[in-house]
Design a protein around this motif. Structure first.
Motif, PDB file in Angstrom:
ATOM      1  N   HIS A  25       9.282   3.616   6.575  1.00  0.00           N
ATOM      2  CA  HIS A  25       9.224   4.664   7.589  1.00  0.00           C
ATOM      3  C   HIS A  25       9.376   6.048   6.960  1.00  0.00           C
ATOM      4  CE1 HIS A  25       9.162   2.215  11.240  1.00  0.00           C
ATOM      5  NE2 HIS A  25       9.995   1.406  10.646  1.00  0.00           N
ATOM      6  N   GLU A  26       9.915   6.094   5.753  1.00  0.00           N
ATOM      7  CA  GLU A  26      10.106   7.369   5.081  1.00  0.00           C
ATOM      8  C   GLU A  26       9.190   7.428   3.862  1.00  0.00           C
ATOM      9  OE1 GLU A  26      13.756   9.808   2.984  1.00  0.00           O
ATOM     10  OE2 GLU A  26      14.202   8.577   4.746  1.00  0.00           O
ATOM     11  N   GLU A  27       8.238   8.310   3.900  1.00  0.00           N
ATOM     12  CA  GLU A  27       7.225   8.385   2.838  1.00  0.00           C
ATOM     13  C   GLU A  27       7.851   8.718   1.492  1.00  0.00           C
ATOM     14  OE1 GLU A  27       2.935  10.629   1.956  1.00  0.00           O
ATOM     15  OE2 GLU A  27       4.051  11.016   3.804  1.00  0.00           O
ATOM     16  N   GLY A  28       7.389   8.023   0.459  1.00  0.00           N
ATOM     17  CA  GLY A  28       7.840   8.316  -0.901  1.00  0.00           C
ATOM     18  C   GLY A  28       9.015   7.488  -1.369  1.00  0.00           C
ATOM     19  N   VAL A  29       9.579   6.653  -0.503  1.00  0.00           N
ATOM     20  CA  VAL A  29      10.727   5.831  -0.895  1.00  0.00           C
ATOM     21  C   VAL A  29      10.223   4.577  -1.606  1.00  0.00           C
ATOM     22  CG1 VAL A  29      12.741   4.551  -0.094  1.00  0.00           C
ATOM     23  CG2 VAL A  29      12.092   6.689   1.031  1.00  0.00           C
ATOM     24  N   GLU A  30      10.701   4.357  -2.835  1.00  0.00           N
ATOM     25  CA  GLU A  30      10.321   3.191  -3.627  1.00  0.00           C
ATOM     26  C   GLU A  30      11.575   2.606  -4.271  1.00  0.00           C
ATOM     27  OE1 GLU A  30       7.250   4.283  -6.385  1.00  0.00           O
ATOM     28  OE2 GLU A  30       5.709   4.369  -4.823  1.00  0.00           O
ATOM     29  N   PRO A  31      12.295   1.755  -3.542  1.00  0.00           N
ATOM     30  CA  PRO A  31      13.538   1.194  -4.092  1.00  0.00           C
ATOM     31  C   PRO A  31      13.289   0.431  -5.391  1.00  0.00           C
ATOM     32  CG  PRO A  31      13.325   0.724  -1.740  1.00  0.00           C
ATOM     33  CD  PRO A  31      12.010   1.268  -2.195  1.00  0.00           C
ATOM     34  N   ASP A  32      14.329   0.383  -6.220  1.00  0.00           N
ATOM     35  CA  ASP A  32      14.245  -0.361  -7.474  1.00  0.00           C
ATOM     36  C   ASP A  32      14.422  -1.855  -7.250  1.00  0.00           C
ATOM     37  OD1 ASP A  32      14.250   1.998  -9.450  1.00  0.00           O
ATOM     38  OD2 ASP A  32      15.981   2.408  -8.168  1.00  0.00           O
ATOM     39  N   LEU A  33      15.207  -2.214  -6.233  1.00  0.00           N
ATOM     40  CA  LEU A  33      15.441  -3.602  -5.854  1.00  0.00           C
ATOM     41  C   LEU A  33      15.392  -3.709  -4.341  1.00  0.00           C
ATOM     42  CD1 LEU A  33      18.447  -4.249  -8.261  1.00  0.00           C
ATOM     43  CD2 LEU A  33      16.258  -5.452  -8.412  1.00  0.00           C
ATOM     44  N   VAL A  34      14.788  -4.772  -3.831  1.00  0.00           N
ATOM     45  CA  VAL A  34      14.678  -4.992  -2.383  1.00  0.00           C
ATOM     46  C   VAL A  34      15.108  -6.428  -2.084  1.00  0.00           C
ATOM     47  CG1 VAL A  34      13.129  -5.097  -0.394  1.00  0.00           C
ATOM     48  CG2 VAL A  34      12.817  -3.306  -2.120  1.00  0.00           C
ATOM     49  N   CYS A  35      15.968  -6.587  -1.095  1.00  0.00           N
ATOM     50  CA  CYS A  35      16.469  -7.907  -0.702  1.00  0.00           C
ATOM     51  C   CYS A  35      15.866  -8.308   0.639  1.00  0.00           C
ATOM     52  CB  CYS A  35      17.992  -7.881  -0.563  1.00  0.00           C
ATOM     53  SG  CYS A  35      18.856  -7.306  -2.036  1.00  0.00           S
ATOM     54  N   VAL A  36      15.297  -9.510   0.700  1.00  0.00           N
ATOM     55  CA  VAL A  36      14.774 -10.054   1.955  1.00  0.00           C
ATOM     56  C   VAL A  36      15.273 -11.485   2.124  1.00  0.00           C
ATOM     57  CG1 VAL A  36      12.714  -8.599   1.963  1.00  0.00           C
ATOM     58  CG2 VAL A  36      12.615 -10.861   0.915  1.00  0.00           C
ATOM     59  N   ALA A  37      15.248 -11.960   3.356  1.00  0.00           N
ATOM     60  CA  ALA A  37      15.649 -13.349   3.659  1.00  0.00           C
ATOM     61  C   ALA A  37      15.252 -13.620   5.113  1.00  0.00           C
ATOM     62  CB  ALA A  37      17.145 -13.561   3.416  1.00  0.00           C
ATOM     63  N   LYS A  38      16.173 -14.141   5.904  1.00  0.00           N
ATOM     64  CA  LYS A  38      16.056 -14.389   7.330  1.00  0.00           C
ATOM     65  C   LYS A  38      14.656 -14.826   7.760  1.00  0.00           C
ATOM     66  CE  LYS A  38      19.992 -11.621   8.968  1.00  0.00           C
ATOM     67  NZ  LYS A  38      20.802 -12.686   9.567  1.00  0.00           N
ATOM     68  N   ALA A  39      13.800 -13.898   8.215  1.00  0.00           N
ATOM     69  CA  ALA A  39      12.508 -14.253   8.801  1.00  0.00           C
ATOM     70  C   ALA A  39      11.575 -14.939   7.813  1.00  0.00           C
ATOM     71  CB  ALA A  39      11.830 -13.003   9.375  1.00  0.00           C
ATOM     72  N   LEU A  40      11.804 -14.761   6.505  1.00  0.00           N
ATOM     73  CA  LEU A  40      10.953 -15.406   5.503  1.00  0.00           C
ATOM     74  C   LEU A  40      11.045 -16.924   5.595  1.00  0.00           C
ATOM     75  CD1 LEU A  40       9.054 -14.807   3.081  1.00  0.00           C
ATOM     76  CD2 LEU A  40      11.081 -14.912   1.606  1.00  0.00           C
ATOM     77  N   SER A  41      12.119 -17.426   6.184  1.00  0.00           N
ATOM     78  CA  SER A  41      12.352 -18.865   6.307  1.00  0.00           C
ATOM     79  C   SER A  41      11.491 -19.536   7.362  1.00  0.00           C
ATOM     80  CB  SER A  41      13.821 -19.106   6.664  1.00  0.00           C
ATOM     81  OG  SER A  41      14.080 -18.659   7.987  1.00  0.00           O
ATOM     82  N   GLY A  42      10.917 -18.754   8.256  1.00  0.00           N
ATOM     83  CA  GLY A  42      10.222 -19.335   9.396  1.00  0.00           C
ATOM     84  C   GLY A  42      11.166 -20.032  10.349  1.00  0.00           C
ATOM     85  N   GLY A  43      12.469 -19.853  10.144  1.00  0.00           N
ATOM     86  CA  GLY A  43      13.461 -20.502  10.987  1.00  0.00           C
ATOM     87  C   GLY A  43      13.737 -21.936  10.589  1.00  0.00           C
ATOM     88  N   TYR A  44      13.228 -22.369   9.453  1.00  0.00           N
ATOM     89  CA  TYR A  44      13.362 -23.769   9.044  1.00  0.00           C
ATOM     90  C   TYR A  44      14.192 -23.965   7.778  1.00  0.00           C
ATOM     91  CZ  TYR A  44       9.902 -25.484  12.410  1.00  0.00           C
ATOM     92  OH  TYR A  44       9.241 -25.843  13.554  1.00  0.00           O
TER      93      TYR A  44
END
Length: 464
Positions: free
Chosen positions: A257-276
């Motif tokens: 949502h904020e232009e120009g932001v490029e984190p060095d590390l990004v953490c994801v989980a939850k929805a990537l599981s498909g709930g399974y």
């Protein structure tokens, strides 16, 4: 084994015979406070099945899910594409988790995730959001050679010891010291960030672009300015997108949502599981990974026993395919805007309703002190017993009278957080707004929900 012995495991039979014991089993063998809490607030329902954004009980009553398992069910429950992918991977009888080969599915899922993150290069797969954060903390410390991580007050990054050290809520931290020597700053406070960075020992700043507790977005320009300061001091920006990522806020990541932001590390989980299948992922820049895994001697310096397992990878690949095919991110933006606008239109109508905020399908509804004397006296009674009781008073009739599942966004907060499956439609928006309006009418007219409020007050006093 004699002829009278068991012939094998039958899950359907087991559930048929003992499923009704669910609350007793939890009370006896698991967290005994969970069924107690559910009984107290009237959430002790028995759901028989689920699909998409809906549950059904034994009588066939339909419930609308506006919680999505705290964001896990991004595609809703039992999406047919994800189900098929899991059936397919089980039927394939892959030689999974040998630990000494390279299976194709992890590489394919990493490739797909990185396609949405063009400034990042590599992925580590674990099993949960808190593991993804733990990985980022370790990698940031090792890559920079510095010990300290900055985090924001009111942040939530998980409950294992490392991630708990960057948890901004005292209620979660109490009694678990000593934790890691990390330091909190206010979300948006660039002066505090600058002051801590000057000490020269900061490895990075971990931040939720939109905090789950209270649904507070980082102020405009903060992430970009923080990124610049961090790079100047050779520290890393870590974006915790465990709840906000994969389309929740109307972009694939909330930091976009904020232009120009490029984190060095990004953490994801939850929805990537498909709930399974539980899964977590830490995405990062090539130089960080190469510094951590700097030689063959360090090949297993950070790993996870079940990381990159075939079932989790298949679920993740199916989720990303569905998101593209069904334009889930666009639906989250469109439907979220509609829901937020319709709720925001009610702020002037109800004096107890103070603000509606958020992005996409991550929306906070905040209540506050009313102006009229009659409502103010009732509000004061609740606040004296325990802050956050009014929001709970709204949540309960939404479920009991209108069959809509929601929850407050954190302890001692008068905020309800809406994080429904990203597949809800305009009919679901209509249903929620109609129900919420009825509950607020009842609150302002001195209806039955205040009787429940008195019950909550008694419970709060008893628990002191």
């Amino acid at each position: 084994m004699n002829d009278d012995g068991p012939k094998g495991f039958d899950l359907a039979q087991l559930l048929a015979e003992r499923g009704a014991e669910r609350y007793e089993l939890h009370t006896k063998y698991l967290n005994h406070q969970l069924p107690r809490m559910l009984h107290t607030i009237g959430f002790d329902k028995v759901y028989e099945r689920a699909e998409g954004a809906h549950f059904w009980d034994a009588d066939g009553n339909d419930y609308l899910d506006m919680l999505a398992g705290f964001g896990v069910m991004g595609l809703g429950r039992h999406h047919p594409v994800v189900r098929k992918a899991l059936h397919d991977v089980l039927d394939a009888s892959l030689a999974d988790l040998t630990r000494f080969d390279c299976q194709p599915l992890p590489g394919l899922l990493a490739e797909q995730l990185l396609a949405h993150s063009p400034h990042l290069d590599r992925v580590f797969f674990g099993n949960s959001g808190t593991e993804a954060v733990e990985t980022a903390l370790k990698f940031a410390r090792y890559a920079t050679g510095k010990p300290r991580i900055l985090y924001c007050t009111h942040a939530f990054h998980g409950l294992t010891t490392g991630s708990l050290s960057v948890n901004g809520e005292a209620g979660f931290r109490d009694g678990f010291a000593p934790l890691l020597p990390d330091t909190a700053i206010e979300l948006g406070d660039l002066d505090a960030l600058r002051r801590e960075l000057k000490r020269g020992d900061v490895a990075g700043l971990v931040v939720e672009p939109i905090q789950g507790k209270g649904v507070h977005a980082s102020p405009p320009g903060f992430l970009c300015a923080a990124q610049e300061l961090l790079r100047k001091h050779k520290a890393l920006l870590i974006a915790d997108e465990v709840q906000t990522g994969l389309g929740r806020t109307g972009d694939f990541y909330a930091y976009q949502h904020e232009e120009g932001v490029e984190p060095d590390l990004v953490c994801v989980a939850k929805a990537l599981s498909g709930g399974y299948v539980p899964v977590g992922a830490t995405l990062g820049k090539d130089w960080i990974f190469k510094r951590v895994y700097s030689s063959m001697d360090r090949v297993l310096v950070h790993s996870a026993s079940f990381g990159s397992n075939a079932q989790a990878m298949a679920a993740g690949l199916a989720v990303l395919a569905v998101m593209e095919d069904e334009e889930t991110v666009a639906n989250a933006r469109r439907t979220g805007d509609l829901l937020r606008e319709r709720l925001a239109a009610l702020v002037g109508r109800y004096e107890l309703l103070h603000e509606v905020r958020g992005r996409g399908l991550m929306i906070g509804i905040e209540f506050g002190r009313p102006s009229s004397l009659k409502l103010r006296s009732r509000w004061t009674m609740l606040q004296a017993a325990r802050k956050g009781l009014f929001a709970q008073m709204v949540v309960v009739p939404l479920l009991q009278k209108h069959r809509i599942l929601t929850q407050v966004s954190g302890d001692h907060l008068e905020v309800i957080k809406l994080i429904p499956p990203l597949v809800i439609d305009e009919a679901d928006v209509d249903r929620f707004v109609t129900a919420f309006t009825a509950v607020m009418d009842d609150a302002h007219n001195g209806g039955l929900m205040w009787d429940f409020g008195r019950t909550l007050v008694k419970q709060a006093v008893a628990n002191r």
